[in-house]
Design a protein around this motif. Sequence first.
Motif, PDB file in Angstrom:
ATOM      1  N   UNK A 227       0.816  -1.120   0.176  1.00 45.38           N
ATOM      2  CA  UNK A 227      -0.093   0.019  -0.031  1.00 45.38           C
ATOM      3  C   UNK A 227       0.878   1.280   0.022  1.00 45.38           C
ATOM      4  N   UNK A 228       1.980   1.254   0.645  1.00 47.86           N
ATOM      5  CA  UNK A 228       2.948   2.280   0.719  1.00 47.86           C
ATOM      6  C   UNK A 228       3.668   2.440  -0.580  1.00 47.86           C
ATOM      7  N   UNK A 229       3.731   1.659  -1.333  1.00 47.33           N
ATOM      8  CA  UNK A 229       4.491   1.781  -2.649  1.00 47.33           C
ATOM      9  C   UNK A 229       3.339   2.400  -3.678  1.00 47.33           C
ATOM     10  N   UNK A 230       2.133   1.595  -3.676  1.00 48.22           N
ATOM     11  CA  UNK A 230       1.094   2.468  -4.486  1.00 48.22           C
ATOM     12  C   UNK A 230       0.790   3.892  -3.863  1.00 48.22           C
ATOM     13  N   UNK A 231       1.220   4.288  -2.648  1.00 48.89           N
ATOM     14  CA  UNK A 231       0.868   5.752  -2.144  1.00 48.89           C
ATOM     15  C   UNK A 231       2.050   6.662  -2.702  1.00 48.89           C
ATOM     16  N   UNK A 232       3.222   5.877  -2.947  1.00 47.03           N
ATOM     17  CA  UNK A 232       4.558   6.845  -3.548  1.00 47.03           C
ATOM     18  C   UNK A 232       4.132   7.096  -4.961  1.00 47.03           C
ATOM     19  N   UNK A 233       3.770   6.177  -5.602  1.00 45.51           N
ATOM     20  CA  UNK A 233       3.045   6.332  -7.158  1.00 45.51           C
ATOM     21  C   UNK A 233       2.135   7.307  -7.133  1.00 45.51           C
ATOM     22  N   UNK A 234       1.220   7.288  -6.309  1.00 48.54           N
ATOM     23  CA  UNK A 234       0.017   8.115  -6.271  1.00 48.54           C
ATOM     24  C   UNK A 234       0.455   9.732  -6.003  1.00 48.54           C
ATOM     25  N   UNK A 235       1.549   9.641  -5.127  1.00 49.08           N
ATOM     26  CA  UNK A 235       1.983  10.963  -4.824  1.00 49.08           C
ATOM     27  C   UNK A 235       2.599  11.793  -6.010  1.00 49.08           C
ATOM     28  N   UNK A 236       3.494  10.931  -6.721  1.00 44.57           N
ATOM     29  CA  UNK A 236       4.068  11.357  -7.878  1.00 44.57           C
ATOM     30  C   UNK A 236       2.990  11.849  -8.869  1.00 44.57           C
ATOM     31  N   UNK A 237       2.274  11.177  -9.037  1.00 44.51           N
ATOM     32  CA  UNK A 237       1.166  11.275  -9.980  1.00 44.51           C
ATOM     33  C   UNK A 237       0.400  12.913  -9.612  1.00 44.51           C
ATOM     34  N   UNK A 238       0.204  12.911  -8.517  1.00 45.10           N
ATOM     35  CA  UNK A 238      -0.586  14.490  -7.868  1.00 45.10           C
ATOM     36  C   UNK A 238       0.391  15.529  -7.972  1.00 45.10           C
ATOM     37  N   UNK A 239       1.565  15.191  -8.260  1.00 44.26           N
ATOM     38  CA  UNK A 239       2.380  16.295  -8.387  1.00 44.26           C
ATOM     39  C   UNK A 239       2.333  17.122  -9.645  1.00 44.26           C
ATOM     40  N   UNK A 240       1.772  16.028 -10.832  1.00 46.08           N
ATOM     41  CA  UNK A 240       1.273  16.814 -12.053  1.00 46.08           C
ATOM     42  C   UNK A 240      -0.131  16.683 -12.213  1.00 46.08           C
ATOM     43  N   UNK A 241      -0.941  16.910 -11.077  1.00 43.76           N
ATOM     44  CA  UNK A 241      -2.356  16.816 -11.341  1.00 43.76           C
ATOM     45  C   UNK A 241      -3.074  17.871 -12.138  1.00 43.76           C
ATOM     46  N   UNK A 242      -2.201  18.932 -12.248  1.00 43.96           N
ATOM     47  CA  UNK A 242      -2.633  20.093 -13.090  1.00 43.96           C
ATOM     48  C   UNK A 242      -2.482  19.769 -14.348  1.00 43.96           C
ATOM     49  N   UNK A 243      -1.780  18.757 -14.667  1.00 41.04           N
ATOM     50  CA  UNK A 243      -1.431  18.210 -16.279  1.00 41.04           C
ATOM     51  C   UNK A 243      -2.186  17.153 -16.518  1.00 41.04           C
ATOM     52  N   UNK A 244      -3.119  16.699 -15.827  1.00 40.31           N
ATOM     53  CA  UNK A 244      -4.244  15.632 -16.136  1.00 40.31           C
ATOM     54  C   UNK A 244      -3.903  14.309 -15.444  1.00 40.31           C
ATOM     55  N   UNK A 245      -3.237  14.226 -14.320  1.00 41.05           N
ATOM     56  CA  UNK A 245      -2.693  13.149 -13.606  1.00 41.05           C
ATOM     57  C   UNK A 245      -3.434  13.037 -12.413  1.00 41.05           C
ATOM     58  N   UNK A 246      -4.593  13.713 -12.243  1.00 37.95           N
ATOM     59  CA  UNK A 246      -5.240  13.553 -10.809  1.00 37.95           C
ATOM     60  C   UNK A 246      -5.996  12.460 -10.803  1.00 37.95           C
ATOM     61  N   UNK A 247      -6.571  11.883 -11.890  1.00 39.01           N
ATOM     62  CA  UNK A 247      -7.352  10.663 -11.462  1.00 39.01           C
ATOM     63  C   UNK A 247      -6.243   9.484 -11.753  1.00 39.01           C
ATOM     64  N   UNK A 248      -5.205   9.578 -12.185  1.00 43.83           N
ATOM     65  CA  UNK A 248      -4.045   8.432 -11.887  1.00 43.83           C
ATOM     66  C   UNK A 248      -3.501   8.454 -10.401  1.00 43.83           C
ATOM     67  N   UNK A 249      -3.416   9.489  -9.778  1.00 42.62           N
ATOM     68  CA  UNK A 249      -3.244   9.522  -8.413  1.00 42.62           C
ATOM     69  C   UNK A 249      -4.281   8.749  -7.537  1.00 42.62           C
ATOM     70  N   UNK A 250      -5.659   9.384  -8.159  1.00 41.87           N
ATOM     71  CA  UNK A 250      -6.868   8.851  -7.271  1.00 41.87           C
ATOM     72  C   UNK A 250      -6.907   7.470  -7.309  1.00 41.87           C
ATOM     73  N   UNK A 251      -6.581   6.672  -8.453  1.00 39.48           N
ATOM     74  CA  UNK A 251      -6.776   4.983  -8.689  1.00 39.48           C
ATOM     75  C   UNK A 251      -5.621   4.596  -7.925  1.00 39.48           C
ATOM     76  N   UNK A 252      -4.300   5.173  -7.890  1.00 38.72           N
ATOM     77  CA  UNK A 252      -3.307   4.692  -6.825  1.00 38.72           C
ATOM     78  C   UNK A 252      -3.730   4.563  -5.333  1.00 38.72           C
ATOM     79  N   UNK A 253      -4.401   5.603  -4.944  1.00 37.77           N
ATOM     80  CA  UNK A 253      -4.706   5.584  -3.732  1.00 37.77           C
ATOM     81  C   UNK A 253      -5.777   4.681  -3.342  1.00 37.77           C
ATOM     82  N   UNK A 254      -6.857   4.404  -4.316  1.00 37.87           N
ATOM     83  CA  UNK A 254      -7.866   3.732  -4.219  1.00 37.87           C
ATOM     84  C   UNK A 254      -7.428   2.347  -4.006  1.00 37.87           C
TER      85      UNK A 254
END
Length: 239
Positions: A73-100
């Motif tokens: 779960x912590x591994x997926x969290x780190x990937x989600x964190x990275x996606x959310x860095x670029x959330x304004x570039x269209x990666x918010x949903x990717x981060x959302x899915x990783x944290x799901x």
Amino acid sequence: PISPQSVKSEGPKLVPFFKATCVYFVLWLPSSSPSWVSALIKCLPIFCLWLFLLAHGFRFLLAHPSATRIFVGLVFSAVGDAFLIWQDQGYFVHGLLMFAVTHMLYASAFGMRPLALRTGLVMGVLSGLCYALLYPGLSGAFTYLVGAYVALISFMGWRAIAGLRLVGAAWRWTELAAGTGALLFIISDMTIALNKFCFPVPYSRALIMSTYYAAQMLIALSAVESREPVEDYRLSKTN
């Protein structure tokens, strides 16, 4: 039962996490200009929590499926964190899915015993109220995605809090860590949602990241509940 020695023994293993968290807040890199450096700085405390669990040994992780699930779960969290860095570039949903996925792993780690149906009902009502608050600001796919995410994180919170028994000999400090961590995670994610979909939340980033890092640390701590062999561990979960 709670053991002050067991709490103290985990402290030194968390020193890298606290240092990495301080680095994040001291540097406070602007979120308006995302980069791989800012992604690394943001993910560093979570990397340190990987090391915290690995410090207990591969044998410990292999013997305790719940600890392994929290690690993944912590591994997926780190990937989600990275996606959310670029959330304004269209990666918010990717981060959302990783944290799901993270919340599903955490809920699985916490298990279904004891069931604590009343706690589940309370969490269900609260999650419904949260979604109702967010609903007017949602549109398109977010209407469904946010609804599913709220349900998932509430389920995870239910399973974390269900194991918390403040009275009796079976009380463990790690159960308090899991329950508190889950609640802080919900506060962090609710702040993200309010800030993104409803209205600007004052000091949102500081509130989001401080509750998030504390939540992840507490959930990681909850994984070191026991050094028992897997058979005894499962038996203790049923009692």
